[in-house]
Design an enzyme around this catalytic site. Structure first.
Site, short mmCIF file in Angstrom:
data_model
loop_
_atom_site.label_atom_id
_atom_site.label_comp_id
_atom_site.label_asym_id
_atom_site.label_seq_id
_atom_site.Cartn_x
_atom_site.Cartn_y
_atom_site.Cartn_z
N HIS A 77 0.85 -1.19 0.00
CA HIS A 77 0.00 0.00 0.00
C HIS A 77 0.89 1.24 0.00
CE1 HIS A 77 -3.29 2.43 2.39
NE2 HIS A 77 -2.74 3.14 1.43
N GLU A 119 0.62 7.74 -3.70
CA GLU A 119 1.50 7.50 -2.55
C GLU A 119 2.77 8.35 -2.64
OE1 GLU A 119 1.00 5.43 0.33
OE2 GLU A 119 -1.03 5.68 -0.41
N HIS A 123 3.14 10.81 0.43
CA HIS A 123 4.13 10.33 1.41
C HIS A 123 5.57 10.39 0.88
CE1 HIS A 123 0.86 8.69 3.88
NE2 HIS A 123 0.33 8.23 2.75
O1 U2P Z 1 -5.84 4.85 7.56
C1 U2P Z 1 -6.49 5.54 6.53
C2 U2P Z 1 -5.48 6.28 5.65
O2 U2P Z 1 -4.80 7.28 6.39
C3 U2P Z 1 -3.48 7.40 5.90
N1 U2P Z 1 -2.53 7.07 6.99
C4 U2P Z 1 -2.90 6.31 8.04
C5 U2P Z 1 -2.03 6.04 9.06
C6 U2P Z 1 -0.75 6.57 9.03
O3 U2P Z 1 0.07 6.36 9.93
N2 U2P Z 1 -0.39 7.33 7.95
C7 U2P Z 1 -1.25 7.59 6.92
O4 U2P Z 1 -0.91 8.25 5.97
C8 U2P Z 1 -3.34 6.45 4.73
O5 U2P Z 1 -3.67 7.23 3.59
P1 U2P Z 1 -3.23 6.93 2.08
O6 U2P Z 1 -1.75 6.86 2.01
O7 U2P Z 1 -3.84 5.60 1.73
O8 U2P Z 1 -3.84 8.06 1.32
C9 U2P Z 1 -4.40 5.41 5.07
O9 U2P Z 1 -4.87 4.69 3.99
#
Ligand code: U2P
Length: 233
Positions: A77, A119, A123
């Protein structure tokens, strides 16, 4: 103390990205937008259980990873830079675009172009790495985690407590330096009733060594008494 990873080494299809975005929107606001790339405390590697994703909504059955005979177990993920509480997102000054060649290389473990781009922007831009460096690290850490034998294409549903899942992962990865505190189990639903396995999250230092998880993972941890792990068909 925060570390800088600058100078460090070197579609789940579009519907998943949409789902994940929606999930993120519903979560309590724990992001800090526009932070400086490379400033964070640890990484969490999110390994998603693909059969749960495929089971949750009928339309995803058109997704290649959900076709009978082509289903996968854990898929990548994301790799998320974390603060001890909360996490940076959409960091300033990093490149926006992921070269096609980088996307193609990671699709084997992260089976959605839309998810790869999402992603990176949310991130990866906070990692302090280039797109290639970030996805190379993400894939290396994903492949470093040994999946316990029971989760290698189970043809029947598994039933576990969250604690049992963490222990199985710790046992399978002990010689690599992991302990139970380095794993978190994420499931569907928030209650104590039965739930489906959604993810196993694994914590690493900014240089990619096994690490204890932090408050973010403790808060997200599955609270169900029983977790069902749907089979890979
Ligand atoms: O948990 C739901 C979404 O929140 C983001 N998430 C969650 C926990 C964490 O420590 N960090 C974080 O980013 C994730 O978002 P996404 O990357 O999928 O957009 C996770 O899916």
């Amino acid at each position: 103390m925060r570390f800088s990873s600058q100078g460090l080494m070197l579609g789940l299809l579009a519907p998943l990205a949409a789902l994940l975005l929606a999930a993120g929107a519903a979560a309590p606001q724990a992001w800090a937008r526009g932070e400086r790339p490379g400033l964070f405390d640890y990484y969490v590697l999110a390994m998603s259980w693909s059969p749960t994703f495929c089971q949750e909504k009928g339309f995803r059955r058109r997704d290649p990873q959900c076709l009978p005979g082509r289903m996968k177990g854990f898929v990548l993920h994301g790799l998320w830079p974390q603060f001890r509480r909360g996490w940076p997102a959409e960091c300033r000054g990093a490149r926006r675009f992921v070269p096609d060649a980088v996307i193609r290389e990671v699709l084997d473990v992260m089976p959605s172009k839309g998810l790869v781009i999402h992603e990176w922007r949310k991130h990866g831009t906070c990692s302090g790495l280039s797109p290639r460096g970030y996805f190379t690290l993400a894939e290396r850490l994903f492949r470093m985690v040994r999946v316990p034998l029971a989760y290698e294409r189970p043809n029947q549903a598994l039933k576990r407590t969250p604690e049992q899942i963490r222990r199985e992962f710790a046992d399978a990865n002990r010689e690599r330096g992991f302990t139970k505190d380095g794993f978190a189990v994420i499931c569907t639903g928030k209650g104590r009733g039965q739930a489906l396995l959604r993810e196993v999250r694994v914590c690493f230092t900014p240089t990619g060594r096994p690490s204890r998880c932090g408050a973010n993972e403790r808060r997200a941890q599955c609270r169900a008494r029983l977790v069902v792990v749907p089979p890979v068909r």
